[in-house]
Each structure stands twice: as C-alpha cells, then as structure tokens.
Design a protein around this motif. Structure first.
Motif, PDB file in Angstrom:
ATOM      1  N   GLU A  10       7.512 -14.755   4.983  1.00 51.57           N
ATOM      2  CA  GLU A  10       8.087 -15.630   4.253  1.00 51.57           C
ATOM      3  C   GLU A  10       8.231 -15.083   3.010  1.00 51.57           C
ATOM      4  O   GLU A  10       7.229 -14.141   2.386  1.00 51.57           O
ATOM      5  CB  GLU A  10       7.126 -16.766   4.224  1.00 51.57           C
ATOM      6  N   SER A  11       9.280 -15.104   2.183  1.00 51.09           N
ATOM      7  CA  SER A  11       9.634 -14.665   0.892  1.00 51.09           C
ATOM      8  C   SER A  11      10.313 -15.693   0.137  1.00 51.09           C
ATOM      9  O   SER A  11      11.450 -15.939   0.675  1.00 51.09           O
ATOM     10  CB  SER A  11      10.166 -13.220   0.925  1.00 51.09           C
ATOM     11  N   ARG A  12      10.054 -15.694  -1.034  1.00 47.31           N
ATOM     12  CA  ARG A  12      11.090 -16.386  -2.224  1.00 47.31           C
ATOM     13  C   ARG A  12      11.445 -15.618  -2.985  1.00 47.31           C
ATOM     14  O   ARG A  12      10.356 -14.892  -3.743  1.00 47.31           O
ATOM     15  CB  ARG A  12      10.334 -17.859  -2.769  1.00 47.31           C
ATOM     16  N   TYR A  13      12.502 -15.523  -3.470  1.00 47.79           N
ATOM     17  CA  TYR A  13      12.904 -14.414  -4.613  1.00 47.79           C
ATOM     18  C   TYR A  13      14.401 -14.776  -4.946  1.00 47.79           C
ATOM     19  O   TYR A  13      15.334 -15.013  -4.112  1.00 47.79           O
ATOM     20  CB  TYR A  13      12.890 -13.146  -4.166  1.00 47.79           C
ATOM     21  N   THR A  17      14.955 -18.361   0.019  1.00 48.48           N
ATOM     22  CA  THR A  17      13.757 -18.388   0.894  1.00 48.48           C
ATOM     23  C   THR A  17      14.145 -17.837   2.246  1.00 48.48           C
ATOM     24  O   THR A  17      15.387 -18.258   2.817  1.00 48.48           O
ATOM     25  CB  THR A  17      13.215 -19.576   1.031  1.00 48.48           C
ATOM     26  N   GLU A  19      12.372 -16.658   5.891  1.00 48.72           N
ATOM     27  CA  GLU A  19      11.230 -17.015   6.705  1.00 48.72           C
ATOM     28  C   GLU A  19      11.572 -16.704   8.133  1.00 48.72           C
ATOM     29  O   GLU A  19      12.712 -16.788   8.642  1.00 48.72           O
ATOM     30  CB  GLU A  19      10.739 -18.306   6.487  1.00 48.72           C
TER      31      GLU A  19
END
Length: 185
Positions: A10-13, A17, A19
């Motif tokens: 998972e990554s939020r940037y 998002t 995932e």
C-alpha cells in the motif's frame, strides 16, 4: 512451505492510493531478482579485471551517440587522462562491490543506487533520441535496481536484516543512526 500468508502493498502519494495483495511467493522472487542482478554486476566487474585491460574511453569516445544529451560531457571526460585513470578503476570496482552487496543482501539500497546510476549513465550514453529508446535494456535494468531498493530486498534473506538489528549503545543501529535506513534495506 506455507503460501497462505496474506501480504499487502500500500502506498499513498500525491493524493493517489495504490494497494494490492502480492502472492506469498513474492518474497522469494525478490530475493531471486536481487541474486540475478547481483550476479550480473559481479561478473561484469570481474570480467573487466580478468580480460583485456578495461578502458572506458572506447565507450566514451566511440560508443556514445552524437545526439545523446551527454555526448559532449563524455567526450570531455575521455580527453582527460587523469579522469580516465580513475574511471577505469571505479567502474569495475563498483560493479564488483554492487554485485557482492546484492548477493549477500548488505547495504542493498546503496548498492541499488549505484547500479541505477551506472545503468542511467550507460543509457544516456547510448540514447539515440528515439521513442523506442525508452525500452533499452540499460534503462530497464535501472528500474529493476530501483525496485530492489524499494522492496527493501536486503531485509529478505539478506545481511541488512541483521545489520539493522545490531545494537549500539542499547539501541538498534537504525534507531541510533536513522539515516542508515536509506542505505540498508
């Protein structure tokens, strides 16, 4: 061997998002990728020491496409004898060190950065200005090195897992020296 473990990426940037749920065998493929890229670099470096004397000026003068954005820089480098002496030692030495680091899984992020920089330098030297150059193998290798670093591949069956856990003054090494997180992993 159990393959029922649920992994999660998972990554939020930048408001986006990403995932996913990779397969449980993903860790094994990350280790295999680290070994393969490590072996590639190790043997590239060793071959420069064991074959004919390595001379980067051949690539810098004759291997660089004139439309490459670095053609002038590389030609200037090739015309400087002292810089060429250093370059002829640094390239094979760093290739061996990158290979060893990746195979043993120690200082993997640092090694992957070194591999990325070398591949980008080779890519820019060979770039002909065409759209299809985006799929050149050296650029792809650069992205593979970045993926190895992003996965923290040294923490999976690698020395970085143990290096990070070393205790210094009653604290884990990476807790005492947080910048090491950027080199290990």
């Amino acid at each position: 061997m159990s393959t029922t473990t649920q992994n999660r990426l998972e990554s939020r940037y930048g408001g986006i998002t990403l995932e996913g749920y990779p397969h449980a065998l993903t860790a094994w493929f990350v280790v295999a990728l680290r070994f393969v890229m490590g072996g590639m670099m190790l043997f590239a470096g060793i071959s420069k020491f064991t074959g004919e004397p390595f001379d980067a000026s051949g690539f810098l003068v004759h291997g660089v496409d004139p439309v490459s954005p670095v053609s002038g820089l590389y030609a200037a480098m090739a015309s400087n004898a002292a810089l060429m002496e250093v370059t002829n030692v640094v390239i094979p030495t760093t290739q061996v060190l990158i290979g060893v680091a990746l195979i043993f899984g120690g200082f993997v992020r640092l090694a992957a950065l070194g591999g990325t920089l070398q591949m980008l330098a080779f890519y820019l030297g060979g770039w002909e200005g065409e759209f299809l150059a985006l799929f050149d193998s050296t650029l792809i290798y650069a992205f593979v090195f970045m993926a190895i670093a992003a996965f923290g591949a040294g923490r999976i069956l690698g020395a970085d897992k143990y290096i990070e856990g070393l205790e210094v003054g009653g604290q884990k090494l990476v807790e005492r020296y947080p910048p090491l997180r950027y080199l290990l992993g």
